[in-house]
Design a protein around this motif. Sequence first.
Motif, PDB file in Angstrom:
ATOM      1  N   CYS A   1      41.589  36.822  50.693  1.00 59.11           N
ATOM      2  CA  CYS A   1      41.643  35.718  49.728  1.00 59.11           C
ATOM      3  C   CYS A   1      42.471  34.554  50.294  1.00 59.11           C
ATOM      4  O   CYS A   1      43.188  34.698  51.280  1.00 59.11           O
ATOM      5  CB  CYS A   1      42.228  36.205  48.403  1.00 59.11           C
TER       6      CYS A   1
ATOM      7  N   CYS B   1      46.258  35.161  50.636  1.00 63.95           N
ATOM      8  CA  CYS B   1      46.633  35.980  51.794  1.00 63.95           C
ATOM      9  C   CYS B   1      46.484  35.195  53.095  1.00 63.95           C
ATOM     10  O   CYS B   1      47.328  35.291  53.985  1.00 63.95           O
ATOM     11  CB  CYS B   1      45.808  37.269  51.830  1.00 63.95           C
TER      12      CYS B   1
ATOM     13  N   THR C   1      46.647  42.207  52.869  1.00 63.80           N
ATOM     14  CA  THR C   1      45.722  42.328  51.742  1.00 63.80           C
ATOM     15  C   THR C   1      46.514  42.186  50.449  1.00 63.80           C
ATOM     16  O   THR C   1      47.747  42.199  50.471  1.00 63.80           O
ATOM     17  CB  THR C   1      45.028  43.703  51.675  1.00 63.80           C
ATOM     18  N   CYS C   2      45.805  42.087  49.329  1.00 64.31           N
ATOM     19  CA  CYS C   2      46.460  42.101  48.026  1.00 64.31           C
ATOM     20  C   CYS C   2      45.505  42.733  47.024  1.00 64.31           C
ATOM     21  O   CYS C   2      44.465  43.263  47.415  1.00 64.31           O
ATOM     22  CB  CYS C   2      46.876  40.692  47.612  1.00 64.31           C
TER      23      CYS C   2
ATOM     24  N   CYS D   1      41.917  41.279  47.428  1.00 60.14           N
ATOM     25  CA  CYS D   1      41.126  41.256  48.655  1.00 60.14           C
ATOM     26  C   CYS D   1      41.429  42.434  49.576  1.00 60.14           C
ATOM     27  O   CYS D   1      42.418  43.143  49.378  1.00 60.14           O
ATOM     28  CB  CYS D   1      41.369  39.942  49.400  1.00 60.14           C
TER      29      CYS D   1
ATOM     30  N   ARG E   1      51.766  39.977  43.044  1.00 57.87           N
ATOM     31  CA  ARG E   1      50.337  39.929  43.378  1.00 57.87           C
ATOM     32  C   ARG E   1      49.887  41.256  43.999  1.00 57.87           C
ATOM     33  O   ARG E   1      48.708  41.559  44.054  1.00 57.87           O
ATOM     34  CB  ARG E   1      50.133  38.787  44.377  1.00 57.87           C
TER      35      ARG E   1
END
Length: 688
Positions: free
Chosen positions: A10, A13, A31-32, A35, A73
């Motif tokens: 995303c 990121c 990542t988060c 995504c 997040r």
Amino acid sequence: TLIPPDTATCDDCVAEVLDPTNRRFRHAFTTCTACGPRFTIIGALPYDRPHTTMREFALCAACAAEYSDPRDRRHHAQPIACHRCGPQLQHERFGQVTTGTDDVLAAVQADVDAGLIVAIKGLGGYHLAVDATSDEAVNRLRRRKDRADKPFAVMVADLDAARRMAHINDAEASALRSPAHPIVLLRARAAGGVSPFVAPGNPLIGVLLPYTPFHHLLFGRVPGADIRPPSAVVMTSGNVSEEPICFDDDDARRRLAPIADSFCTHNRPIHTPCDDSVIRLVDGSELPIRRSRGHAPLPVGLPGAVVPTLAVGGEIKNTFAVAAGSDAWLSQHLGDMSNHETLTAFESSVARLTDLYRVDTQRLAVDAHPGYHTRRWATEYADRLAATTTADVELVEVQHHHAHLASLMAEHGHDGRRPVIGFVFDGTGYGTDHTMWGGEVLVGDYAAVDRWGHLGGVLLPGGDSAVHNPCRTALAHLRASDIDWSETLAPVLACDETERRILHQQLTRSTNCVTSSSMGRLFDAVASLLGLRHRITYEAQAAIDLEFLADRAVPTSFRVDFALHDDGSIDPAPVLRGLVRGLESGVDRAALAYAFHQAVADVIGRCAERIRDEQSLHVAGLTGGVFQNVLLTRLAGERLRQLGFEVLTHRVVPPNDGGLALGQVMVAAHRSRRPAGLDHEGSRTACV
Ligand code: ZN
Ligand code: ZN
Ligand code: FE
């Protein structure tokens, strides 16, 4: 519970990865919750870190804090990591190993800059990467991969870079940047800066944008290194010709060693391989060509509930479907099943998906083609299942084109109460009369279809070699249309005397021949007749040429028409004779190609009108691999809408054989020998 698909990195990121003050600056595995890898790293449900291939990486204190903070997040983001606790990159060339993010990236950039072929481990498998601007590099990859002309996809840094290579409208731009980040087939610019060998003779170029942090870093400068980042990189599946994509490190090392000069890997295992998805856009809507990364294994809602079913798909571009209740989970792209490695990949993917969703298969849906490997596999599998369970396991045969139509109906949520008119045009599929079908006008629902009409059956030279030689198909079609093999015609000149003599004998004695109503083969024949291409090295190569020649046509009054007989047979002879006359009188070839597309669209309209007169049906669908042709899909759609029909085209699954499995699920449910108890309200209590 759902298994989410893999999602492109995303914007948040990406910003962190590029921010020198962030603790994830240049972390290639950032990542988060929004995504990153999912489907490809999940081994079991529920989706928790211990069930993913990230279980080997213990969270450091900073990551653990983010993970457990509801305001963060990264709250409960399963695959998160950082430089301290996350996976590591490694580069290897001629036995020399490099580690450390920046050193690895510098080494990869240097390799690409030097024209070397790098095997790069990504999200769903290995890619083979080379400098897309270098003729020499691209050709080396072609030679080593044993891939003559089939286009390669190209990754560029961002949308601006993509716009320099191809014409991109708004819909295409948003498709490129959608969470799936598919390969989008775009119109290449004449001076787009990439080697012509990326997609030789092809007006389209497959473009994709970076979808992992590693990709983003690959296109940027490495601090302290004096290497120019690449501007465009071929990113093709890491495999040999038609084999499945490599994803296991040892297997990749073995299979890709003859192709790759260097390897860029990492130590986050890939649990399930997944190829890149491919789409085209038609009038602003996505037309899936290959539904894989970013979509698999998202379920498609079924219009009604089914007993636990495994639909094994077709032979080429294989995908399968696991269905239960009113969900069908469609597998990632697997490929050509005549290949032993693909069959193995298929088998393990079936085991994984049925395990993950705990589906105890009670029904197997197979294509009716006796030669399909999927069918043979399913027959043995049914025996194995029957031996281990007390439940009754049934195997249901589904006619190929019926499955295509059902799949189109299912993705549009049709409950099957009203029959639909289906134009199912493809290369080949096994017909109920044991001939090869592929130009079918079907009327029906999930339970049954009536073959209302079809392209006239023509004796064609059989086997793969004919498919690879459109000039032979053209000669067969000319003969069937009573047109002499005059040496003024391009396909006649393309065959030498020996080839012509053998062909003549074959067709006269009908040895090694099949009767076929294939629309795909007619497109091949016309492409050869117009002198476009007589031999092909990948599927639909000649048909693609024909579409794009037609696309360049300036409006003329030149027309050709199929004869539509009372019995619903569509006779191509008048079309072929008209095109030959056009060639003789010097009509522009683009106009001829356009007239052919128009004739197909027109006869679709005429068939639909007659069916409406007979049966008052108002919904018409376009499906089968031939409808990957955007010009034809547009012309036929316009024609049908002008005539007042509601038109169905594919948005969710591909029109080609990659979309078959969904339709197989639905047809098998309605053709089951079990008591019907059809339930159109979609209640789970009454499964069909
Ligand atoms: Zn993110
Ligand atoms: Zn960490
Ligand atoms: Fe097909």
